[in-house]
Motif scaffolding. Structure first.
Motif, PDB file in Angstrom:
ATOM      1  N   SER A  33      44.424  33.258  36.405  1.00  0.00           N
ATOM      2  CA  SER A  33      43.094  33.046  35.852  1.00  0.00           C
ATOM      3  C   SER A  33      42.027  33.247  36.922  1.00  0.00           C
ATOM      4  O   SER A  33      42.279  33.060  38.118  1.00  0.00           O
ATOM      5  N   ARG A  78      41.865  35.074  25.211  1.00  0.00           N
ATOM      6  CA  ARG A  78      42.151  34.962  26.645  1.00  0.00           C
ATOM      7  C   ARG A  78      40.899  34.655  27.465  1.00  0.00           C
ATOM      8  O   ARG A  78      40.965  33.951  28.478  1.00  0.00           O
ATOM      9  N   ASP A  95      43.497  44.490  33.018  1.00  0.00           N
ATOM     10  CA  ASP A  95      42.183  43.856  33.146  1.00  0.00           C
ATOM     11  C   ASP A  95      41.509  44.207  34.474  1.00  0.00           C
ATOM     12  O   ASP A  95      40.349  43.831  34.698  1.00  0.00           O
ATOM     13  N   ASN A 111      41.718  34.031  31.376  1.00  0.00           N
ATOM     14  CA  ASN A 111      43.077  33.496  31.482  1.00  0.00           C
ATOM     15  C   ASN A 111      44.090  34.567  31.102  1.00  0.00           C
ATOM     16  O   ASN A 111      43.742  35.574  30.475  1.00  0.00           O
ATOM     17  N   SER A 112      45.321  34.336  31.461  1.00  0.00           N
ATOM     18  CA  SER A 112      46.418  35.262  31.135  1.00  0.00           C
ATOM     19  C   SER A 112      46.064  36.695  31.517  1.00  0.00           C
ATOM     20  O   SER A 112      46.253  37.630  30.737  1.00  0.00           O
ATOM     21  N   LEU A 113      45.556  36.857  32.701  1.00  0.00           N
ATOM     22  CA  LEU A 113      45.128  38.179  33.158  1.00  0.00           C
ATOM     23  C   LEU A 113      46.306  39.120  33.301  1.00  0.00           C
ATOM     24  O   LEU A 113      47.412  38.718  33.692  1.00  0.00           O
ATOM     25  N   GLN A 114      46.046  40.380  32.980  1.00  0.00           N
ATOM     26  CA  GLN A 114      47.054  41.430  33.038  1.00  0.00           C
ATOM     27  C   GLN A 114      46.542  42.577  33.911  1.00  0.00           C
ATOM     28  O   GLN A 114      45.323  42.714  34.101  1.00  0.00           O
ATOM     29  N   ALA A 154      49.411  38.720  37.788  1.00  0.00           N
ATOM     30  CA  ALA A 154      49.471  38.745  36.335  1.00  0.00           C
ATOM     31  C   ALA A 154      49.816  37.350  35.802  1.00  0.00           C
ATOM     32  O   ALA A 154      50.672  36.654  36.351  1.00  0.00           O
ATOM     33  N   GLY A 155      49.108  36.961  34.750  1.00  0.00           N
ATOM     34  CA  GLY A 155      49.265  35.637  34.186  1.00  0.00           C
ATOM     35  C   GLY A 155      48.315  34.605  34.757  1.00  0.00           C
ATOM     36  O   GLY A 155      48.213  33.491  34.228  1.00  0.00           O
ATOM     37  N   SER A 180      50.749  43.201  39.341  1.00  0.00           N
ATOM     38  CA  SER A 180      51.894  42.962  38.448  1.00  0.00           C
ATOM     39  C   SER A 180      53.044  42.284  39.174  1.00  0.00           C
ATOM     40  O   SER A 180      53.039  42.151  40.385  1.00  0.00           O
TER      41      SER A 180
END
Length: 123
Positions: A17, A67, A90, A84-87, A14-15, A123
């Motif tokens: 790219s 994002r 996604d 970017n800033s993947l969670q 998480a976070g 996560s």
């Protein structure tokens, strides 16, 4: 008609790219608008982003705005999705698709699809 092959998926925290690529073969790639879609387990396929044939116009799903960035290089017959800033939400199989003419959000309007590439965000 174009044939599409996605690449660039993988496992990321998480976070982080990733940059997805979609290579097209066939004629007249620059005549096609391109879209990115995704499908998570147990969910319907959904629109992520699209780009016009020239690359001059783009449109994003609300979940992707700020994002993700879609771009294309018509000289290389390739479209990209910078994420970017993947969670964790996604996480999905990401597909690129081609549509002759103008870009759009509707899945049914795209008639050429790649096989998909898995993106997993931990996560």
């Amino acid at each position: 008609q174009v044939q599409l092959v996605e690449s660039g998926g993988g496992l990321v925290q998480a976070g982080g790219s990733l940059r997805l690529s979609c290579a097209a073969s066939g004629r007249s790639f620059s005549s096609y608008a391109m879209g990115w879609f995704r499908q998570a387990p147990g969910k319907e396929r959904e629109f992520v982003a699209a780009i016009s044939w020239s690359g001059g116009s783009t449109v994003y799903a609300d979940s992707a705005k700020g994002r993700f960035t879609v771009s294309r290089d018509n000289a290389k017959n390739t479209v990209y999705l910078q994420m970017n800033s993947l969670q964790p939400e996604d996480t999905a199989v990401y597909y690129c698709a081609a549509r002759f003419g103008t870009m759009g959000r509707a899945i049914s309007s795209y008639d050429q699809w790649g096989q998909g590439t898995q993106v997993t965000v931990s996560s």
